[in-house]
Motif scaffolding. Structure first.
Motif, short mmCIF file in Angstrom:
data_model
loop_
_atom_site.label_atom_id
_atom_site.label_comp_id
_atom_site.label_asym_id
_atom_site.label_seq_id
_atom_site.Cartn_x
_atom_site.Cartn_y
_atom_site.Cartn_z
N SER A 147 0.81 -1.21 0.00
CA SER A 147 0.00 0.00 0.00
C SER A 147 0.85 1.27 0.00
CB SER A 147 -0.97 -0.01 1.18
OG SER A 147 -0.26 0.01 2.39
N ILE B 177 -5.20 -3.51 -4.57
CA ILE B 177 -5.79 -2.29 -5.15
C ILE B 177 -4.74 -1.19 -5.41
CG2 ILE B 177 -7.48 -0.42 -4.83
CD1 ILE B 177 -9.31 -2.44 -3.41
N PRO B 178 -3.87 -0.87 -4.44
CA PRO B 178 -2.91 0.20 -4.73
C PRO B 178 -2.02 -0.07 -5.95
CG PRO B 178 -3.05 -0.14 -2.36
CD PRO B 178 -3.81 -1.27 -3.00
N THR C 107 4.45 1.32 -5.03
CA THR C 107 3.48 0.75 -5.98
C THR C 107 3.53 1.47 -7.33
OG1 THR C 107 1.72 2.08 -4.97
CG2 THR C 107 1.86 -0.23 -4.30
N LEU D 24 -4.20 0.21 -9.06
CA LEU D 24 -4.56 1.61 -9.36
C LEU D 24 -3.39 2.34 -10.02
CD1 LEU D 24 -6.68 4.00 -8.92
CD2 LEU D 24 -5.28 4.58 -6.93
N MET D 25 -2.19 2.12 -9.48
CA MET D 25 -1.01 2.79 -10.04
C MET D 25 -0.70 2.26 -11.44
SD MET D 25 -0.29 5.22 -8.11
CE MET D 25 0.00 5.89 -6.46
N LYS E 250 -5.86 -6.11 -0.99
CA LYS E 250 -4.45 -5.72 -0.91
C LYS E 250 -3.81 -5.31 -2.24
CE LYS E 250 -1.20 -7.69 1.51
NZ LYS E 250 -0.50 -8.96 1.79
#
Lengths: 273, 273
Positions: free
Chosen positions: A111, A143-144, A116, A147-148, A141
């Motif tokens: 995160s 997601i970050p 990330t 997303l990046m 877990k």
């Protein structure tokens, strides 16, 4: 005078392009912004392009033609990629990361906004020439990192949920097996509004062991008539060697956990050694 | 010659500062990078600073003294903030966003990498002078906004989970009430490794109605002896006016849902009108 102006423009152009990775900006945007001609914009871009190349800040790419313009593409060269992944492998192998039960603590890494985005830049460039319409991940877990990756590619992110939520509307739901030995049956769902038949998806997650969750996401995409371009994960376990979903690219490999000495070994995946 | 070199440097310096928001870079980093003197770096910064200011690219801030250097701070001025929030309010009020059951569909906005980073920049600048040690959010939908806020502030992100997971180690667990009328009792947990007594937290989430989840996060922080600096959410509902946690700053307000006409109205919060 002209020189001074250029010096004033270059940083602003860099900032504009970098805030929207992979988005094409037409030269006329900068013509209007600075009241300059297209040929002057073109010269500015040449200077920015060579500076970014020399100092490894990513790629400034000019696109010819009517739909043409310029875009910024995050890019790390092979040497930088290896160095970043090596540093991360060492951090993950530090004593004290092994949790009771034999699990690796990696939530801080998974995160971290800086880490990330660095990892996202490492995986994103494989898809620049055939980009997905969206990045898909399964809560929570991953997601970050997902997303990046979506940010680096300039596409949207779709999050599969453990169950369909009322506030996501009608959903495509599937059952999948998860857990160390794929012995547990779970449900995952994705909002129908979030995806369209005929689209292309890139699956991104933080960790894969058995591969049940990845297989579930792939099967869900098939159900939605969406093509999976690839699967990118941060860490995969060395064992079982055969995952339920075969084509998983990983940055790091969790080799072994020694519960007696409380040590674990995380190494770069062989492409990054 | 000197002029040409400066033009080559400016974009690279902009790129370096922008990739690490709120991180202080010592001038010597740029002296080494380009083999130039500190006074030349200082002149470069002056040019970058005024260009960023004039074209609203954010703030380049120089810090004097031994620990000095320069940092990039994402910043949107009041006018840009209002324009962005207004556009988003209109997007969220579009017909077709009302889901069966009277819920607002906002997952596409809440997980968009570009929108969430813009919104993050809007809230982050309130905390530049008294930054938190980390941003806290509760899974799932608020994670992208919270991660981007952490990125803008240059701090880490901590994700509270619906239940403590084996792979996060020992956890602080609390019960909280959630749902429209706070009638449901749920559990949230945060890994003990992720937080330390005496730290400061900024709570970020995508949506608040009753305020039970926010209150839960605040109580969990109290349990961990962590001070909450503020609570920032993307959308709050107009009713109930009294939330369980009082000091919630919101960017948008969901005013009303008309289930007969299938319409809903989202407006900018009064500070952004």
């Amino acid at each position: 005078m002209e020189h001074t102006k250029r010096v004033d423009r270059i940083g602003v152009i860099a900032a504009t392009l970098m805030s929207t990775p992979n988005v094409v900006h037409n030269y006329s945007e900068f013509c209007d912004m600075f009241s300059i001609s297209k040929s002057t914009v073109s010269e500015d871009m040449e200077i920015l392009l060579s500076g970014f190349e020399k100092y490894k800040c990513g790629i400034i790419e000019t696109i010819a033609g009517a739909a043409g313009g310029v875009r910024f593409r995050p890019y790390l060269n092979a040497e930088v990629k290896k160095a970043r992944i090596k540093a991360l492998a060492e951090k993950l192998s530090e004593p004290g990361r092994l949790l009771p039960g034999g699990f690796l603590y990696s939530s801080d890494i998974a995160s971290d906004p800086v880490i990330t985005y660095e990892l996202a830049q490492i995986v994103a460039d494989k898809y620049y020439d055939n980009p997905p319409d969206f990045v898909l991940t399964m809560e929570t877990k991953g997601i970050p990192f997902a997303l990046m990756t979506a940010k680096a590619l300039g596409v949207s992110l779709v999050i599969a949920r453990r169950d369909s939520k009322a506030y996501e509307g009608s959903a495509v739901k599937i059952n999948y097996t998860s857990g160390s030995d794929n012995e547990q049956i779970d449900t995952m769902a994705v909002s129908r509004r979030a995806v369209k038949a005929g689209q292309k998806a890139l699956i991104v997650d933080d960790f894969v062991k058995g591969g049940g969750t990845i297989l579930g996401m792939a099967e869900m995409m098939k159900e939605c008539q969406i093509k999976v371009l690839g699967v990118e994960v941060m860490i995969k376990t060395e064992k079982p060697e055969k995952k339920l979903y075969q084509a998983v690219s990983s940055l790091l490999v969790l080799k072994g956990i020694d519960r007696i000495s409380s040590a674990c070994e995380v190494v770069p995946e062989k492409d990054y050694l």
